[in-house]
Motif scaffolding. Structure first.
Motif, mmCIF file in Angstrom:
data_model
loop_
_atom_site.group_PDB
_atom_site.id
_atom_site.type_symbol
_atom_site.label_atom_id
_atom_site.label_comp_id
_atom_site.label_asym_id
_atom_site.label_seq_id
_atom_site.Cartn_x
_atom_site.Cartn_y
_atom_site.Cartn_z
ATOM 1 N N MET A 1 10.728 -4.464 14.229
ATOM 2 C CA MET A 1 9.600 -3.797 13.644
ATOM 3 C C MET A 1 8.354 -4.588 13.999
ATOM 4 S SD MET A 1 8.782 -2.949 9.653
ATOM 5 C CE MET A 1 10.340 -2.206 9.403
ATOM 6 N N ARG A 2 7.357 -3.908 14.513
ATOM 7 C CA ARG A 2 6.095 -4.544 14.876
ATOM 8 C C ARG A 2 4.992 -4.081 13.950
ATOM 9 N NH1 ARG A 2 5.712 -6.251 20.893
ATOM 10 N NH2 ARG A 2 4.014 -7.573 20.287
ATOM 11 N N PHE A 3 4.160 -5.018 13.561
ATOM 12 C CA PHE A 3 3.013 -4.697 12.724
ATOM 13 C C PHE A 3 1.743 -4.870 13.535
ATOM 14 C CE2 PHE A 3 6.060 -6.081 9.425
ATOM 15 C CZ PHE A 3 6.080 -4.911 8.693
ATOM 16 N N ASP A 4 0.848 -3.918 13.400
ATOM 17 C CA ASP A 4 -0.457 -4.011 14.031
ATOM 18 C C ASP A 4 -1.373 -4.750 13.061
ATOM 19 O OD1 ASP A 4 -2.662 -3.745 15.586
ATOM 20 O OD2 ASP A 4 -2.954 -1.600 15.202
ATOM 21 N N LEU A 5 -1.764 -5.955 13.416
ATOM 22 C CA LEU A 5 -2.547 -6.776 12.504
ATOM 23 C C LEU A 5 -3.966 -6.253 12.321
ATOM 24 C CD1 LEU A 5 -1.337 -10.325 13.524
ATOM 25 C CD2 LEU A 5 -0.582 -8.914 11.633
ATOM 26 N N GLU A 6 -4.420 -5.380 13.211
ATOM 27 C CA GLU A 6 -5.761 -4.806 13.067
ATOM 28 C C GLU A 6 -5.787 -3.725 11.999
ATOM 29 O OE1 GLU A 6 -7.009 -3.504 16.885
ATOM 30 O OE2 GLU A 6 -6.800 -5.494 17.767
ATOM 31 N N ASP A 7 -4.635 -3.143 11.692
ATOM 32 C CA ASP A 7 -4.541 -2.093 10.681
ATOM 33 C C ASP A 7 -3.691 -2.608 9.522
ATOM 34 O OD1 ASP A 7 -4.790 0.312 9.405
ATOM 35 O OD2 ASP A 7 -3.259 1.327 10.598
ATOM 36 N N PRO A 8 -4.319 -3.092 8.444
ATOM 37 C CA PRO A 8 -3.557 -3.731 7.364
ATOM 38 C C PRO A 8 -2.866 -2.738 6.426
ATOM 39 C CG PRO A 8 -5.876 -3.759 6.816
ATOM 40 C CD PRO A 8 -5.761 -3.194 8.223
ATOM 41 N N TYR A 9 -3.133 -1.459 6.533
ATOM 42 C CA TYR A 9 -2.565 -0.511 5.584
ATOM 43 C C TYR A 9 -1.036 -0.435 5.628
ATOM 44 C CZ TYR A 9 -7.369 0.805 4.828
ATOM 45 O OH TYR A 9 -8.688 0.769 4.516
ATOM 46 N N PRO A 10 -0.401 -0.417 6.796
ATOM 47 C CA PRO A 10 1.074 -0.406 6.791
ATOM 48 C C PRO A 10 1.665 -1.665 6.146
ATOM 49 C CG PRO A 10 0.283 0.272 8.932
ATOM 50 C CD PRO A 10 -0.904 -0.206 8.159
ATOM 51 N N ILE A 11 1.020 -2.806 6.374
ATOM 52 C CA ILE A 11 1.513 -4.040 5.771
ATOM 53 C C ILE A 11 1.395 -3.961 4.256
ATOM 54 C CG2 ILE A 11 1.144 -6.528 5.592
ATOM 55 C CD1 ILE A 11 0.195 -6.434 8.518
ATOM 56 N N LEU A 12 0.263 -3.473 3.773
ATOM 57 C CA LEU A 12 0.084 -3.305 2.328
ATOM 58 C C LEU A 12 1.077 -2.303 1.761
ATOM 59 C CD1 LEU A 12 -3.816 -3.282 2.044
ATOM 60 C CD2 LEU A 12 -2.242 -5.079 1.326
ATOM 61 N N LEU A 13 1.338 -1.230 2.500
ATOM 62 C CA LEU A 13 2.283 -0.219 2.057
ATOM 63 C C LEU A 13 3.701 -0.796 1.945
ATOM 64 C CD1 LEU A 13 2.775 2.782 1.374
ATOM 65 C CD2 LEU A 13 3.262 3.106 3.806
ATOM 66 N N PHE A 14 4.127 -1.530 2.977
ATOM 67 C CA PHE A 14 5.459 -2.139 2.943
ATOM 68 C C PHE A 14 5.561 -3.189 1.847
ATOM 69 C CE2 PHE A 14 5.910 -0.800 7.511
ATOM 70 C CZ PHE A 14 6.918 0.109 7.269
ATOM 71 N N GLY A 15 4.519 -3.991 1.672
ATOM 72 C CA GLY A 15 4.521 -5.000 0.618
ATOM 73 C C GLY A 15 4.592 -4.380 -0.764
ATOM 74 N N THR A 16 3.816 -3.327 -0.977
ATOM 75 C CA THR A 16 3.834 -2.635 -2.262
ATOM 76 C C THR A 16 5.188 -1.988 -2.515
ATOM 77 O OG1 THR A 16 1.466 -2.210 -2.043
ATOM 78 C CG2 THR A 16 2.666 -0.888 -3.646
ATOM 79 N N ALA A 17 5.765 -1.376 -1.490
ATOM 80 C CA ALA A 17 7.081 -0.752 -1.624
ATOM 81 C C ALA A 17 8.147 -1.807 -1.932
ATOM 82 C CB ALA A 17 7.441 0.016 -0.360
ATOM 83 N N ALA A 18 8.049 -2.977 -1.310
ATOM 84 C CA ALA A 18 9.022 -4.048 -1.573
ATOM 85 C C ALA A 18 8.910 -4.539 -3.013
ATOM 86 C CB ALA A 18 8.809 -5.203 -0.590
ATOM 87 N N LEU A 19 7.699 -4.733 -3.484
ATOM 88 C CA LEU A 19 7.515 -5.170 -4.875
ATOM 89 C C LEU A 19 7.992 -4.120 -5.861
ATOM 90 C CD1 LEU A 19 4.046 -6.964 -4.715
ATOM 91 C CD2 LEU A 19 6.304 -7.993 -5.023
ATOM 92 N N ALA A 20 7.703 -2.856 -5.590
ATOM 93 C CA ALA A 20 8.162 -1.783 -6.469
ATOM 94 C C ALA A 20 9.685 -1.704 -6.480
ATOM 95 C CB ALA A 20 7.560 -0.456 -6.037
ATOM 96 N N SER A 21 10.302 -1.896 -5.338
ATOM 97 C CA SER A 21 11.767 -1.880 -5.260
ATOM 98 C C SER A 21 12.376 -3.029 -6.048
ATOM 99 C CB SER A 21 12.229 -1.959 -3.809
ATOM 100 O OG SER A 21 11.782 -0.848 -3.088
ATOM 101 N N LEU A 22 11.780 -4.203 -5.935
ATOM 102 C CA LEU A 22 12.282 -5.348 -6.701
ATOM 103 C C LEU A 22 12.131 -5.114 -8.199
ATOM 104 C CD1 LEU A 22 11.024 -8.414 -4.635
ATOM 105 C CD2 LEU A 22 13.381 -7.718 -5.030
ATOM 106 N N TRP A 23 11.007 -4.577 -8.609
ATOM 107 C CA TRP A 23 10.790 -4.286 -10.033
ATOM 108 C C TRP A 23 11.819 -3.264 -10.524
ATOM 109 C CZ3 TRP A 23 9.411 0.415 -12.261
ATOM 110 C CH2 TRP A 23 9.183 0.366 -13.633
ATOM 111 N N PHE A 24 12.040 -2.207 -9.737
ATOM 112 C CA PHE A 24 12.991 -1.162 -10.104
ATOM 113 C C PHE A 24 14.411 -1.719 -10.197
ATOM 114 C CE2 PHE A 24 15.606 2.643 -9.064
ATOM 115 C CZ PHE A 24 15.245 3.405 -10.160
ATOM 116 N N ALA A 25 14.801 -2.533 -9.212
ATOM 117 C CA ALA A 25 16.138 -3.142 -9.224
ATOM 118 C C ALA A 25 16.296 -4.068 -10.428
ATOM 119 C CB ALA A 25 16.390 -3.900 -7.931
ATOM 120 N N SER A 26 15.256 -4.812 -10.750
ATOM 121 C CA SER A 26 15.303 -5.694 -11.916
ATOM 122 C C SER A 26 15.454 -4.896 -13.208
ATOM 123 C CB SER A 26 14.035 -6.545 -11.972
ATOM 124 O OG SER A 26 13.996 -7.304 -13.147
ATOM 125 N N ALA A 27 14.769 -3.774 -13.296
ATOM 126 C CA ALA A 27 14.879 -2.926 -14.490
ATOM 127 C C ALA A 27 16.289 -2.352 -14.622
ATOM 128 C CB ALA A 27 13.853 -1.805 -14.427
#
Length: 84
Positions: A1-27
């Motif tokens: 998987m390659r990230f385009d560092l000039e466009d931070p939105y996909p990185i933010l999206l993946f980071g947010t999805a990872a945090l939400a998944s961890l929170w959901f799994a913890s719940a």
């Protein structure tokens, strides 16, 4: 998987999805853990599987060789052959 560092939105999206998944799994784990008999039942299931696995694959040499072969086959499937 390659990230385009000039466009931070996909990185933010993946980071947010990872945090939400961890929170959901913890719940989910927390709610399952609050059921009184379930944690002990899972301990018994884990102990039973450990005993079965040890008896099936670790006691006799023939079965250990079979397990080693299965692990090597799985490594070849995941990592690919060394000839490539």
């Amino acid at each position: 998987m390659r990230f385009d560092l000039e466009d931070p939105y996909p990185i933010l999206l993946f980071g947010t999805a990872a945090l939400a998944s961890l929170w959901f799994a913890s719940a989910i784990v927390g709610s399952i853990d609050s059921i009184p008999i379930f944690p002990k039942l899972m301990e018994v299931v884990g102990l039973g599987y450990t005993v079965w696995f040890s008896f099936r694959y670790l006691i006799f040499k023939k079965n250990r060789d079979e397990l080693a072969t299965k692990i090597e086959d799985l490594k070849q499937q995941v990592l690919g052959s060394e000839d490539d």
